[in-house]
Design a protein around this motif. Structure first.
Motif, PDB file in Angstrom:
ATOM      1  N   PHE A 265      12.127  -2.299  -0.432  1.00  0.00           N
ATOM      2  CA  PHE A 265      11.448  -1.480  -0.313  1.00  0.00           C
ATOM      3  C   PHE A 265      10.774  -0.405  -1.641  1.00  0.00           C
ATOM      4  O   PHE A 265      10.375   0.395  -1.694  1.00  0.00           O
ATOM      5  CB  PHE A 265      12.297  -0.252   0.328  1.00  0.00           C
ATOM      6  CG  PHE A 265      12.745  -0.682   1.555  1.00  0.00           C
ATOM      7  CD1 PHE A 265      12.128  -0.662   2.771  1.00  0.00           C
ATOM      8  CD2 PHE A 265      14.087  -0.846   1.785  1.00  0.00           C
ATOM      9  CE1 PHE A 265      12.293  -1.056   4.095  1.00  0.00           C
ATOM     10  CE2 PHE A 265      14.485  -1.154   3.096  1.00  0.00           C
ATOM     11  CZ  PHE A 265      13.442  -1.431   4.411  1.00  0.00           C
ATOM     12  N   VAL A 266      10.742  -1.431  -2.644  1.00  0.00           N
ATOM     13  CA  VAL A 266      10.322  -1.083  -3.872  1.00  0.00           C
ATOM     14  C   VAL A 266       8.493  -0.717  -3.830  1.00  0.00           C
ATOM     15  O   VAL A 266       8.243   0.103  -4.624  1.00  0.00           O
ATOM     16  CB  VAL A 266      10.613  -2.356  -5.265  1.00  0.00           C
ATOM     17  CG1 VAL A 266       9.670  -1.846  -6.437  1.00  0.00           C
ATOM     18  CG2 VAL A 266      12.125  -2.141  -5.146  1.00  0.00           C
ATOM     19  N   ASN A 267       7.828  -2.027  -3.135  1.00  0.00           N
ATOM     20  CA  ASN A 267       6.471  -1.828  -3.323  1.00  0.00           C
ATOM     21  C   ASN A 267       5.861  -0.850  -2.202  1.00  0.00           C
ATOM     22  O   ASN A 267       6.073  -1.284  -0.924  1.00  0.00           O
ATOM     23  CB  ASN A 267       6.060  -3.309  -3.010  1.00  0.00           C
ATOM     24  CG  ASN A 267       4.464  -3.342  -3.028  1.00  0.00           C
ATOM     25  OD1 ASN A 267       3.768  -2.378  -2.822  1.00  0.00           O
ATOM     26  ND2 ASN A 267       4.013  -4.348  -3.705  1.00  0.00           N
ATOM     27  N   LYS A 268       5.528   0.312  -2.713  1.00  0.00           N
ATOM     28  CA  LYS A 268       5.199   1.181  -1.717  1.00  0.00           C
ATOM     29  C   LYS A 268       3.905   0.711  -0.658  1.00  0.00           C
ATOM     30  O   LYS A 268       3.568   1.034   0.384  1.00  0.00           O
ATOM     31  CB  LYS A 268       5.103   2.619  -2.225  1.00  0.00           C
ATOM     32  CG  LYS A 268       3.879   2.736  -3.077  1.00  0.00           C
ATOM     33  CD  LYS A 268       3.541   4.145  -3.914  1.00  0.00           C
ATOM     34  CE  LYS A 268       2.296   4.224  -4.873  1.00  0.00           C
ATOM     35  NZ  LYS A 268       2.313   5.651  -5.281  1.00  0.00           N
ATOM     36  N   TRP A 269       3.055   0.071  -1.397  1.00  0.00           N
ATOM     37  CA  TRP A 269       1.646  -0.412  -0.644  1.00  0.00           C
ATOM     38  C   TRP A 269       2.084  -1.427   0.246  1.00  0.00           C
ATOM     39  O   TRP A 269       1.594  -1.350   1.592  1.00  0.00           O
ATOM     40  CB  TRP A 269       0.905  -0.970  -1.515  1.00  0.00           C
ATOM     41  CG  TRP A 269       0.184   0.077  -2.612  1.00  0.00           C
ATOM     42  CD1 TRP A 269       0.575   0.085  -3.780  1.00  0.00           C
ATOM     43  CD2 TRP A 269      -0.527   1.021  -2.155  1.00  0.00           C
ATOM     44  NE1 TRP A 269      -0.051   1.413  -4.423  1.00  0.00           N
ATOM     45  CE2 TRP A 269      -0.746   2.053  -3.470  1.00  0.00           C
ATOM     46  CE3 TRP A 269      -1.332   1.450  -1.262  1.00  0.00           C
ATOM     47  CZ2 TRP A 269      -1.491   2.989  -3.459  1.00  0.00           C
ATOM     48  CZ3 TRP A 269      -2.448   2.513  -1.148  1.00  0.00           C
ATOM     49  CH2 TRP A 269      -2.373   3.399  -2.254  1.00  0.00           C
ATOM     50  N   LEU A 270       3.097  -2.269   0.021  1.00  0.00           N
ATOM     51  CA  LEU A 270       3.189  -3.421   0.961  1.00  0.00           C
ATOM     52  C   LEU A 270       4.088  -2.640   2.123  1.00  0.00           C
ATOM     53  O   LEU A 270       3.806  -2.888   3.285  1.00  0.00           O
ATOM     54  CB  LEU A 270       4.335  -4.249   0.445  1.00  0.00           C
ATOM     55  CG  LEU A 270       4.883  -5.390   1.236  1.00  0.00           C
ATOM     56  CD1 LEU A 270       3.638  -6.259   1.712  1.00  0.00           C
ATOM     57  CD2 LEU A 270       5.839  -6.383   0.309  1.00  0.00           C
ATOM     58  N   ARG A 271       4.969  -1.726   1.966  1.00  0.00           N
ATOM     59  CA  ARG A 271       5.726  -0.902   2.957  1.00  0.00           C
ATOM     60  C   ARG A 271       4.771  -0.314   3.640  1.00  0.00           C
ATOM     61  O   ARG A 271       5.037  -0.402   4.887  1.00  0.00           O
ATOM     62  CB  ARG A 271       6.873   0.000   2.017  1.00  0.00           C
ATOM     63  CG  ARG A 271       7.785   0.636   3.198  1.00  0.00           C
ATOM     64  CD  ARG A 271       8.677   1.614   2.401  1.00  0.00           C
ATOM     65  NE  ARG A 271       7.905   2.451   1.463  1.00  0.00           N
ATOM     66  CZ  ARG A 271       8.373   2.371   0.091  1.00  0.00           C
ATOM     67  NH1 ARG A 271       9.264   1.930  -0.373  1.00  0.00           N
ATOM     68  NH2 ARG A 271       7.764   3.417  -0.365  1.00  0.00           N
ATOM     69  N   GLY A 272       3.769   0.308   3.215  1.00  0.00           N
ATOM     70  CA  GLY A 272       2.687   1.242   3.933  1.00  0.00           C
ATOM     71  C   GLY A 272       2.046   0.099   4.887  1.00  0.00           C
ATOM     72  O   GLY A 272       1.834   0.385   5.934  1.00  0.00           O
TER      73      GLY A 272
END
Length: 80
Positions: free
Chosen positions: A9-16
């Protein structure tokens, strides 16, 4: 080889992007307006489970491959 779950869950863009893709998929299969527009049918929980299981098989097989590789490396370290 790093697991796909390492710092998940580090990469907020990937999570989004993942959440948006899941929401859009859910909308196309469950919202009446989009059901008609795309010619899809609503899924029951059992069919959703099959879809999720099938869609994730590549991930699980790759994680298993990495685990086996790490186990082999631990048992047979490379010698310079």
């Amino acid at each position: 080889m790093t697991s796909a779950f390492h710092q998940l869950f580090v990469n907020k863009w990937l999570r989004g992007a993942v959440m948006l893709a899941a929401a859009l998929q859910l909308a196309v299969v469950e919202l009446p307006l989009l059901l008609r527009a795309f010619g899809t049918a609503s899924l029951d929980p059992a069919h959703w489970a099959v879809c999720i299981a099938m869609a994730s098989t590549v991930l699980w097989f790759d994680e298993l491959r990495k685990l086996l590789y790490r186990m082999l490396e631990r048992n047979n370290p490379r010698k310079p």
